[in-house]
Design an enzyme around this catalytic site. Structure first.
Site, PDB file in Angstrom:
ATOM      1  N   ASP A  71       0.829  -1.197   0.000  1.00 13.01           N
ATOM      2  CA  ASP A  71       0.000   0.000   0.000  1.00 13.01           C
ATOM      3  C   ASP A  71       0.866   1.252   0.000  1.00 13.01           C
ATOM      4  O   ASP A  71       2.091   1.196  -0.013  1.00 13.01           O
ATOM      5  CB  ASP A  71      -1.001  -0.013   1.154  1.00 13.01           C
ATOM      6  N   ASP A  95     -12.802  -1.970  -0.764  1.00 12.33           N
ATOM      7  CA  ASP A  95     -11.746  -1.847   0.244  1.00 12.33           C
ATOM      8  C   ASP A  95     -10.876  -3.101   0.313  1.00 12.33           C
ATOM      9  O   ASP A  95     -11.250  -4.176  -0.140  1.00 12.33           O
ATOM     10  CB  ASP A  95     -12.391  -1.595   1.607  1.00 12.33           C
ATOM     11  N   GLU A 110      -7.919   5.929  -2.350  1.00 13.02           N
ATOM     12  CA  GLU A 110      -7.230   6.291  -1.118  1.00 13.02           C
ATOM     13  C   GLU A 110      -5.720   6.343  -1.381  1.00 13.02           C
ATOM     14  O   GLU A 110      -5.205   7.359  -1.785  1.00 13.02           O
ATOM     15  CB  GLU A 110      -7.564   5.303  -0.011  1.00 13.02           C
ATOM     16  N   GLU A 132      -8.333   8.884   8.100  1.00 10.80           N
ATOM     17  CA  GLU A 132      -8.718   7.716   8.907  1.00 10.80           C
ATOM     18  C   GLU A 132      -7.780   7.580  10.115  1.00 10.80           C
ATOM     19  O   GLU A 132      -8.191   7.112  11.180  1.00 10.80           O
ATOM     20  CB  GLU A 132      -8.654   6.436   8.067  1.00 10.80           C
TER      21      GLU A 132
END
Length: 616
Positions: free
Chosen positions: A181, A383, A432, A438
């Site tokens: 990520d 997600d 994202e 978050e």
């Protein structure tokens, strides 16, 4: 941090825009069959040099004016059959001019014009062919490999390198190999001082007065998403693939290895990632509607399990004129049709959260996408993708196709970065792939992000595509002042902008709410007014005849003194939302012209937001 701060002027940016006029590439090659070189130029300050060594290896260098931003860097690709990094023989070349106009539904602007010079160099080895396609534009240089031979191609690796000068200042994103990520903060320092290891796109470099952003464009299911690996012994970045082998056939065209080059304004305003992407595959885009969304999960993690809680957010969005709500993990299909009908009556659309494994198979998408659409769902937040591998890219392409057929917009979380897909698949509203808000939800012991993280993102992650940071969380654990937090609604670009705080938080701040009720998520034009990555970002964005300004800073209190030369002729009224002496947001209104300057005192890690409308 940088010790020298240089204000970006619009005059420099104007020169960069003027440089977009096309001129043919020029080349000079030796005729003795040994080392050969070709100089690649367009109308502008960006140039490249492709060289074929005596041993048949390729290198590419790049310059911005007189500044070398990329030293000779290896090119080549290795397949199961042939190593195209050496032993190459030049076999020919063709040139063409590229001129395209196109539209997007998101981005720094919606109408785009691309001008570039493109050369295709053909090389042969052991009876097989490698084509290297190089494109030069006023705002950068890009190349890709084409393997045109028939049959399946199995790529084992690339020899692609980026030899940035070791003295260059760099902003590098550590890459998490476990999660694959992009949710880290950038490392800032010289290339020579950077740690060896993997880094995700984009990587930003400052060489003298020039800037360069390295990224990837036009990725699809024929390849995996690459990253950079720094070899500290050589200070060279090597392009690394996510899989042991990338398989495609017949033939293969890789993504573009992309370098956006210029002054900071040119790099910040560049459309090169979408210029290089494949054209739109969606003929009718009338159903694609960007907008603002109220998101309940951030302020109340249990709220997605409650129909009543979601109706509360629908009512709030309807009162304030926001286009959507997002219902995150925990919703029930027993009440979702009731919620979407309730929201539709009030002019509010509904986005649904889904785990990617739920729609992994074609049969699942064939069943669920039409079902969700029949309920009236507008879009999906998908997600936990957490992979750059080729298999996942095949999944992305299938989801793009199926969502377009069912007229569902998309937002990916726990996902890879966008690579120009918002042009190819215009229903992609956001992704994202960022260390976002978050991570600012209040909880014991939580520390705020470094303020420099906020002022780095406008020049790094957000330049490669829409970014779902989920900004404007006033009750979050954050370093930003209230006015700077409000300014994120302008500074950060996203086709769907999720404002994540509670109804009560927004309603207790009527001045800030009034700004959020006006700010668009679709822009006709973007200009960098002032900036220095990690220190400050001041962006002007236009929607129709109205301009919005967003300014954020990192560090001590100061006075921001900004030009308004981006405005059109005539008189304008500016309303400024800024931090008052007690830390609360206050507003002030002035009459200005394009010759005016805007001077605003900002506190530590402060900023301001503004709206400018014509008066004549």
């Amino acid at each position: 941090m940088h010790t020298a701060r240089s204000k970006v002027t619009r005059a420099v940016a104007a020169l960069a825009c003027a440089a977009a006029v096309l001129v043919p590439l020029r080349a000079a090659a030796a005729s003795d069959g040994r080392a050969q070189g070709w100089r690649l130029t367009g109308k502008g300050q960006v140039s490249g040099e492709l060289r074929l060594s005596n041993e048949g290896g390729l290198t590419l260098a790049a310059r911005h004016g007189a500044t070398t931003v990329l030293r000779p860097s290896g090119l080549g690709i290795r397949t199961a059959e042939t190593d195209f990094s050496k032993g190459l023989r030049f076999a020919g070349r063709s040139d063409r001019k590229v001129h395209e106009t196109y539209t997007t539904t998101t981005g720094r602007r919606t109408h785009h014009s691309s001008d570039a010079s493109e050369s295709t160099f053909t090389f042969r080895k052991d009876g097989r062919t490698l084509k290297v396609v190089i494109r030069v534009a006023a705002d950068g240089l890009a190349y890709r490999y084409v393997l045109p031979d028939k049959g399946t191609v199995t790529v084992l690796g690339e020899h692609s390198e980026f030899a940035v000068p070791p003295s260059a200042d760099s902003f590098l994103l550590p890459y998490d190999n476990g999660r694959q990520d992009y949710e880290s903060a950038h490392d800032h320092g010289t290339v020579a001082d950077a740690k060896a290891g993997d880094y995700g796109y984009p990587s930003l470099f400052h060489v003298g007065k020039s800037w360069m952003l390295i990224e990837e464009a036009d990725l699809n299911s024929s390849y995996g998403g690459s990253r950079l690996a720094l070899d500290s012994a050589t200070d060279r970045f090597r392009l690394t693939l996510p899989d042991p082998a990338e398989v495609s056939g017949p033939g293969l065209t890789t993504p573009w290895r992309t370098m956006v080059i210029g002054d900071l304004a040119t790099v910040t305003e560049s459309d090169l990632p979408t210029d290089l992407a494949a054209p739109s595959k969606v003929a009718d885009t009338s159903w694609i509607k960007p907008g603002r969304a109220a998101w309940s999960w951030w302020s109340d993690g249990q709220s997605p399990t409650s129909l009543d809680a979601q109706k509360k957010f629908v009512d709030f969005a309807a009162r304030e004129g926001w286009e959507y709500i997002l219902v995150d993990s925990g919703w029930s299909d027993s009440w979702m049709p009731e919620l979407t009908a309730y929201a539709k009556e009030r002019g509010v659309g509904v986005w649904l959260w889904a785990r990617w494994q739920t729609i992994d198979a074609q049969s699942e998408r064939d069943r669920l996408f039409p079902l969700w659409k029949s309920w009236g769902v507008a879009g999906l937040k998908i997600d936990f993708l957490e992979s750059d591998g080729q298999d996942r890219m095949r999944w992305y392409d299938a989801v793009f196709k199926d969502s377009a057929r069912n007229q569902l917009m998309l937002n990916f979380h726990g996902a890879t970065i966008p690579r120009g897909q918002e042009r190819t698949w215009p229903q992609l509203m956001s992704t994202e792939a960022v260390k976002g808000a978050e991570g600012t939800r209040p909880k014991p012991g939580r520390q705020p992000f470094p303020a420099a993280h906020y002022t780095t993102l406008p020049f790094t992650r957000n330049l490669i595509g829409p970014m779902d940071f989920t900004p404007v969380t006033f009750t979050g654990v954050r370093p930003t002042s209230d006015a700077a937090e409000l300014a994120l609604s302008v500074v950060y670009e996203s086709g769907v902008q999720h404002f994540a705080d509670s109804v009560e938080s927004y309603e207790s701040r009527p001045l800030e709410l009034r700004f959020l009720n006006q700010v668009p998520t679709v822009w006709d034009e973007t200009q960098l007014v002032d900036g220095d990555p990690g220190d400050r970002a001041v962006l002007a964005r236009r929607s129709g005849d109205t301009w919005y300004l967003g300014a954020i800073t990192s560090g001590e209190a100061r006075t921001l003194d900004e030009p308004l030369s981006f405005l059109g002729k005539g008189g304008w009224r500016i309303e400024v939302w800024k931090d008052g002496p007690d830390g609360k947001v206050v507003t002030e209104t002035h009459e200005v012209t394009p010759d005016s300057r805007l001077s605003v005192d900002v506190p530590k890690n402060g900023g301001f937001a503004a709206k400018l409308t014509k008066t004549d």
